[in-house]
Design a protein around this motif. Structure first.
Motif, short mmCIF file in Angstrom:
data_model
loop_
_atom_site.label_atom_id
_atom_site.label_comp_id
_atom_site.label_asym_id
_atom_site.label_seq_id
_atom_site.Cartn_x
_atom_site.Cartn_y
_atom_site.Cartn_z
N ALA A 125 0.83 -1.21 0.00
CA ALA A 125 0.00 0.00 0.00
C ALA A 125 0.87 1.26 0.00
N ARG A 126 1.93 1.26 0.81
CA ARG A 126 2.83 2.41 0.83
C ARG A 126 3.54 2.58 -0.51
N LYS A 127 3.96 1.47 -1.06
CA LYS A 127 4.68 1.51 -2.34
C LYS A 127 3.81 2.09 -3.45
N HIS A 128 2.55 1.72 -3.48
CA HIS A 128 1.66 2.18 -4.55
C HIS A 128 0.83 3.39 -4.14
N ARG A 129 1.09 3.90 -2.92
CA ARG A 129 0.44 5.13 -2.44
C ARG A 129 -1.08 5.03 -2.42
N VAL A 130 -1.55 3.91 -1.89
CA VAL A 130 -2.98 3.70 -1.69
C VAL A 130 -3.17 3.05 -0.33
N THR A 131 -4.42 2.89 0.10
CA THR A 131 -4.70 2.15 1.32
C THR A 131 -4.76 0.66 1.00
N PRO A 132 -4.61 -0.22 1.99
CA PRO A 132 -4.72 -1.66 1.71
C PRO A 132 -6.03 -2.02 1.02
N GLU A 133 -7.12 -1.33 1.40
CA GLU A 133 -8.41 -1.63 0.80
C GLU A 133 -8.48 -1.21 -0.67
N GLN A 134 -7.59 -0.31 -1.12
CA GLN A 134 -7.60 0.17 -2.51
C GLN A 134 -6.65 -0.60 -3.42
N LEU A 135 -5.92 -1.57 -2.85
CA LEU A 135 -4.95 -2.32 -3.65
C LEU A 135 -5.59 -3.09 -4.78
N ALA A 136 -6.76 -3.67 -4.53
CA ALA A 136 -7.41 -4.47 -5.57
C ALA A 136 -7.79 -3.60 -6.77
N ALA A 137 -8.35 -2.40 -6.50
CA ALA A 137 -8.72 -1.50 -7.59
C ALA A 137 -7.48 -1.04 -8.35
N HIS A 138 -6.39 -0.78 -7.62
CA HIS A 138 -5.15 -0.36 -8.27
C HIS A 138 -4.61 -1.48 -9.16
N ARG A 139 -4.67 -2.69 -8.67
CA ARG A 139 -4.22 -3.85 -9.48
C ARG A 139 -5.05 -3.95 -10.76
N ASP A 140 -6.36 -3.80 -10.65
CA ASP A 140 -7.22 -3.88 -11.83
C ASP A 140 -6.91 -2.77 -12.82
N GLY A 141 -6.57 -1.57 -12.30
CA GLY A 141 -6.20 -0.47 -13.18
C GLY A 141 -4.93 -0.77 -13.95
N LEU A 142 -3.95 -1.38 -13.27
CA LEU A 142 -2.72 -1.77 -13.96
C LEU A 142 -3.00 -2.79 -15.05
N ALA A 143 -3.92 -3.70 -14.75
CA ALA A 143 -4.26 -4.72 -15.75
C ALA A 143 -4.90 -4.09 -16.99
N GLU A 144 -5.77 -3.10 -16.77
CA GLU A 144 -6.41 -2.43 -17.90
C GLU A 144 -5.39 -1.69 -18.76
#
Length: 555
Positions: free
Chosen positions: A311-330
């Motif tokens: 979460a710190r590495k990607h500058r999001v909260t732990p709960e936002q990691l899944a959405a961030h991962r999906d954005g990377l996939a898109e």
């Protein structure tokens, strides 16, 4: 349609109020009386720049107010609504010019810029005369009039739609091409995505992980609390609470016949005993699930620590990691298919270009037919208006067909040759103001007022003509007044007689200051004014008789 014009402290006019109706309204007066000041006032209402010279000498400001009804002007009403300046179905424009040269403008009581004033005025008033602000002088207005004349709405809409589609494809290709070599970005995204995809990041899993961690972190306290409570409730540390409640109920039952309300107390104690028994069962189950497991707790610590690190590495909260991962996939999917999409776009762009060119060709053909018809009709009319041998042409000028132009493959330029043997020149470059006004009149009559503007103003349209030609000019103006509101400043009785309404501008000197006044003429005063225009200062019987004949000849 213009319904009212108020002028205060403007040039030589101290104050004037004019009411207008449909049809042709003529304005006459002696030379120098200030007839064209009314046109100048409408020009300033339409957004022309003003200087302090328009303010009457001795006044601190000039004020101009024009009222319009918009029932027959939907384009103006739509503009007002779009700019949040609408007020029912009417419109009031107010312009104040100060003696120091400054000016302000209002639309329906709200301050606006001169640019806004001009935008609205182009939808309300067309002024034809010796001034550069005439609508027909601009190429966009000429194109709009030709399209209205040719009724090209359908092919024009097809061209605009094709242009939007073609333009959108070009923008998409430019955006993809602007990325350049995306291999490094793709490799970086793949690493980031793989790192995240190893973890279970759904909200339910993270919530359970956090709850399990909290439970194991406090397992010792939880076990102690559960065992102590069970001992106190179950009787391991003294009398059982359930047994005490039973004893209390027994004692109450023995005496309740003497006090019925004790039965209610007894029922409450019975419910309490049931709740305590159920609490003991659940407490025993919870205690059975609890255990001190350092290895399990350490595992949970590592998993939670890994999530917080990501979460710190990607500058999001732990709960936002899944959405961030999906954005990377898109984004990865877009980059992986970018090359293929660019190749697809090349083909789609060629198809869109062809579609636009085909639609534009249909529009060009319609415009060519309309241009010839409008040219012929206007040429015939300007001959009737005292410009025999003159010629009017509508020139279609091609534009770059390799760009998605929503207006089609050409622009329009109105050309005029005022006299035989002269080359045709752009209408905006015609020198004579009178010729310019008559040509504008001819164009409007030929086009039957097909443009959207409802109010047309002609200033000195009869300059340099007389006799039969003047009569024809008057007839054409009156004919145009059947479909549009027409205001005409004139010095010819043949033209003035054709008006549905007549204003006279007069001037007088008082205390060394010249002032102009505007008066609406009734039937008798109108006859006198026409006689003056026919005979000069002295009104003879012959002049009055001629004036009566002019008025009698009007349909």
């Amino acid at each position: 349609m213009l319904t009212h014009l108020s002028i205060k402290q403007f040039a030589v006019v101290t104050e004037a109020e004019l009411a207008f109706g449909p049809g042709l309204t003529v304005i006459s007066g002696e030379t120098g009386a200030g007839k064209s000041l009314l046109v100048d006032a409408l020009g300033l209402i339409s957004g022309l720049r003003a200087d302090s010279g328009v303010v009457r000498h001795g006044a601190d400001r000039a004020e101009l107010v024009a009222d319009f009804t918009l029932a027959d002007t939907p384009t103006a009403l739509a503009w007002l609504r779009e700019n949040e300046l609408d007020e029912d179905d009417g419109c009031q424009i107010r312009r104040v010019i100060r003696a120091d040269g400054g000016s302000k403008a209002w639309i329906n009581g709200r301050p606006v810029t001169l640019s806004q004033l001009t935008d609205l005025a182009t939808r309300l008033v067309e002024i034809h005369g010796q001034h550069e602000h005439q609508a027909l002088m601009s190429k966009p207005s000429q194109l709009a009039l030709l399209d209205a004349y040719g009724r090209t709405d359908t092919p024009r809409a097809a061209v605009a739609s094709a242009a939007r589609h073609w333009s959108a494809l070009l923008q998409e290709r430019d955006a993809l091409s602007a990325r350049g070599d995306v291999s490094e970005r793709t490799a970086w995204l793949e690493h980031q995505f793989t790192e995240l995809d190893r973890e279970a990041l759904d909200a339910g899993t993270i919530a359970k992980l956090q709850a399990d961690h909290r439970r194991l972190a406090h397992a010792s306290d939880l076990i102690t609390a559960c065992e102590g409570t069970f001992a106190r409730l179950g009787g391991d540390e003294g009398p059982s609470l359930t047994r005490l409640l039973q004893q209390a109920r027994h004692d109450l039952q023995r005496v309740s016949e003497h006090e019925p309300r004790l039965l209610e107390v007894n029922a409450m104690l019975d419910n309490a005993a049931i709740q305590i028994d159920e609490a003991l069962v659940l407490l025993d189950r919870v205690r059975s699930d609890l255990e001190l497991d350092p290895d399990a707790f350490e595992g949970l610590e590592r998993r939670l620590g890994r999530l917080h690190e990501l979460a710190r590495k990607h500058r999001v909260t732990p709960e936002q990691l899944a959405a961030h991962r999906d954005g990377l996939a898109e984004e990865l999917e877009v980059l992986r298919t970018a090359g293929v999409r660019v190749q697809q776009l090349d083909g789609e762009i060629e198809t869109a270009k062809t579609a636009w060119q085909e639609a534009a060709a249909v529009l060009t053909e319609a415009r060519q037919a309309a241009a010839k018809s409008l040219s012929d009709s206007t040429t015939a009319l300007i001959a009737d208006l005292g410009m025999g041998g003159g010629r009017f042409d509508v020139a279609l000028e091609p534009v770059d067909a390799n760009r998605p132009d929503p207006n089609g493959a050409e622009r329009v330029e109105f050309l005029v040759a005022a006299n035989p043997g002269q080359p045709a020149r752009a209408l905006r470059k015609v020198a004579s103001g009178g010729e310019l006004s008559r040509i504008s009149l001819a164009i409007e009559v030929a086009a039957l007022g097909l443009d959207a503007v409802q109010t047309m103003v002609f200033d000195e349209v009869d300059s340099g003509i007389g006799g039969a030609v003047a009569d024809i000019v008057g007839q054409k103006l009156r004919a145009l007044g059947a479909s549009r509101q027409v205001l005409c400043v004139t010095h010819l009785p043949q033209v003035a007689a054709k008006g549905h309404a007549h204003y006279r501008v007069s001037k007088a000197a008082s205390e060394g200051i010249t002032r102009s006044a505007v008066q609406r003429l009734d039937a008798k005063a109108r006859e006198e004014e026409l006689a003056r225009m026919l005979g000069g200062v002295e009104l003879t019987k012959e002049a009055r008789a001629a004036a009566k004949r002019l008025l009698a000849d009007v349909d």
